[in-house]
Design an enzyme around this catalytic site. Structure first.
Site, PDB file in Angstrom:
ATOM      1  N   THR B  66      16.954  -2.427  46.438  1.00  0.00           N
ATOM      2  CA  THR B  66      17.619  -2.465  47.739  1.00  0.00           C
ATOM      3  C   THR B  66      17.357  -1.118  48.406  1.00  0.00           C
ATOM      4  OG1 THR B  66      19.666  -2.842  48.966  1.00  0.00           O
ATOM      5  CG2 THR B  66      19.913  -1.868  46.785  1.00  0.00           C
ATOM      6  N   GLU B  67      16.950  -1.162  49.680  1.00  0.00           N
ATOM      7  CA  GLU B  67      16.375   0.029  50.309  1.00  0.00           C
ATOM      8  C   GLU B  67      17.376   1.155  50.516  1.00  0.00           C
ATOM      9  OE1 GLU B  67      16.229  -3.090  51.550  1.00  0.00           O
ATOM     10  OE2 GLU B  67      16.468  -3.133  53.727  1.00  0.00           O
ATOM     11  N   ASN B  68      18.674   0.858  50.360  1.00  0.00           N
ATOM     12  CA  ASN B  68      19.647   1.939  50.474  1.00  0.00           C
ATOM     13  C   ASN B  68      19.835   2.696  49.158  1.00  0.00           C
ATOM     14  OD1 ASN B  68      20.839  -0.678  49.861  1.00  0.00           O
ATOM     15  ND2 ASN B  68      22.785   0.393  49.739  1.00  0.00           N
TER      16      ASN B  68
END
Lengths: 236, 231
Positions: B66-68
């Site tokens: 997940t890009e966060n």
């Protein structure tokens, strides 16, 4: 002796000036330094350029800073989220400027700014409106656009743990933009849940080295933005 | 109809009832899940793509990014285990698997931009027969533009899958010769999973890989604004 500890959030943000560029950590509420933002609202600096992934939600934290008329321009990747009305209303009314940046480009612009790299090339946004007006160049047969590094006068971030020298650790995905913003700002201001003596954090697990941190204030139990939003709280 | 292995969770019964033929949202997610190989590093977009993780066949180990800032994202936690600082890109609470890693945003997008992520599954407003994707803006004057990580993902991830209804709610084609909405990326989409068909993007255009039960080629062609290639 190095002492970065400040007594209160108000003291930590006291010299943020009108027209300053301020990076604010967080991805939504995760990692958002809400007590520092509220101190900045009390302090009242105006015409700020704020760099954050989003624009806050409800009427607390970043949304409250915007609602209080202190932000002239937002640089972000996703300005509308659940419970976010303050920015969209002002934007539609033409009362706030927006620079929309793809999320990874935003992160890399901040990292580059902090690393002394004025510009770089990426394939992200090629062929889209966000590449309009930017310098294009072909590398390895593929078109890329030039993006500029971002710096700030101040960064406001949140950590789980900070030691006297400013070494930081974070909590899970609350890390997000904080380490790179700490590198890219002239003055990095940290609200930490726990303040410890130098040596209490194993050097092997320091995430942000203290050289990137200027001021630390302890906020043992930070407010949870979504709870404030659900309760209908407005700041101030 | 094939019956893929389902790992958990019942299907969306409300939607199932409305569906007269073609694939439901759950079945579209199942179809995409079949094409995710063992050992893949995968990023799932918000919406139907999130469902894909439920349907990856047993025996395949897939690591979700997940890009966060998390590699090794696990399922939604029980209420007691929710930590509002452990969320996904849709800002919903998630868990971390044994062996997960946290990292900052520049490292996260280095994984994307540096071609380390194998597959990204995204939603779409429009896809062109050249593989152009439009999924962030209709270009409407009063809209608040928001792009998030979509442009970085399509430019950097090795393989892009799209899951989308074949047409809009108004019946307009979403698969076109050229996108009319502002692009997210050019020539980036590999495969499309709609309620009517699985479609491969080739140099010659859209090629049907599989039709949903009860759907024939002409039916799909009528709902597509460019010529389809028969399987």
């Amino acid at each position: 002796m190095i002492n970065k500890l400040m007594a209160t959030p108000a003291q930590a943000v006291a010299d943020i000036f009108d027209g300053a560029t301020v990076m604010i950590g967080g991805f939504g509420e995760s990692g958002s330094p809400i007590e520092l933002i509220h101190a900045l609202i009390d302090q009242g600096a105006k015409n700020l350029t704020v760099i954050n992934n989003n624009t806050g939600s409800g009427h607390v934290g970043l949304a409250a800073l915007i609602e209080n008329g202190q932000v002239g321009k937002m640089i972000c990747s996703f300005p509308r989220t659940a419970n976010s009305t303050v920015f969209p209303d002002l934007y539609r009314a033409g009362k706030i400027e927006l620079e929309l940046v793809p999320q990874g480009t935003l992160a890399e612009r901040i990292r580059a700014g902090g690393a002394g790299i004025p510009a770089f090339y990426t394939a992200t946004s090629v062929g889209t409106p966000l590449a309009d007006g930017k310098k294009h160049e072909i590398f390895d047969g593929r078109e890329h656009v030039q993006e500029l590094g971002l710096k700030a006068d101040f960064a406001l971030i949140k950590s789980l743990q900070a030691d006297r020298l400013g070494n930081l650790r974070y909590n899970k995905t609350a890390r997000n933009f904080a380490p790179i913003m700490a590198m890219a700002a002239n003055y990095t201001i940290v609200q930490t849940q726990e303040y410890v003596e130098a040596g209490a954090i194993d050097p092997e697990i320091v995430v942000t080295p203290g050289i990137f941190v200027d001021r630390i204030v302890t906020v043992k139990q930070p407010a949870q933005e979504s709870k404030l939003v659900a309760a209908g709280v407005s700041y101030p | 109809m094939s019956s893929p292995v389902t790992n958990s969770k019942p299907t969306d019964s409300k939607h199932e009832q409305k569906q007269t033929f073609g694939w439901s949202r759950e079945q579209m997610a199942q179809k995409a899940a079949q094409d995710i190989p063992d050992g893949a590093y995968v990023n799932l977009g918000i919406g139907i793509p999130e469902k894909v993780a439920r349907y990856v066949p047993k025996g395949r180990e897939v690591i979700y990014h997940t890009e966060n800032g998390l590699l090794g994202m696990g399922p939604t936690p029980d209420d007691d285990d929710i930590d509002f600082e452990l969320i996904n890109a849709g800002k919903k609470p998630v868990s971390a698997i044994a062996g997960a890693a946290y990292f900052h945003h520049a490292d996260s997008f280095a994984m994307i931009r540096g071609k380390h992520i194998d597959i990204c599954v995204l939603g779409a407003m429009q896809v062109s027969q050249k593989g152009d994707l439009a999924n962030w803006s209709t270009g409407a004057v009063d809209a608040i533009p928001a792009v998030g990580g979509a442009m970085d993902l399509v430019a950097g991830v090795k393989t892009i899958f799209v899951i989308t209804q074949h047409t809009t709610k108004q019946g307009d084609a979403k698969l076109l010769e050229n996108c009319s909405y502002p692009l997210t990326g050019q020539g980036v989409v590999s495969r499309i999973y709609t309620d009517l068909a699985v479609i491969k993007v080739t140099q010659r255009g859209f090629e049907i890989v599989e039709l949903a039960p009860g759907v024939d080629f002409d039916y799909v062609q009528q709902r597509t604004a460019c010529e389809l290639i028969r399987p």
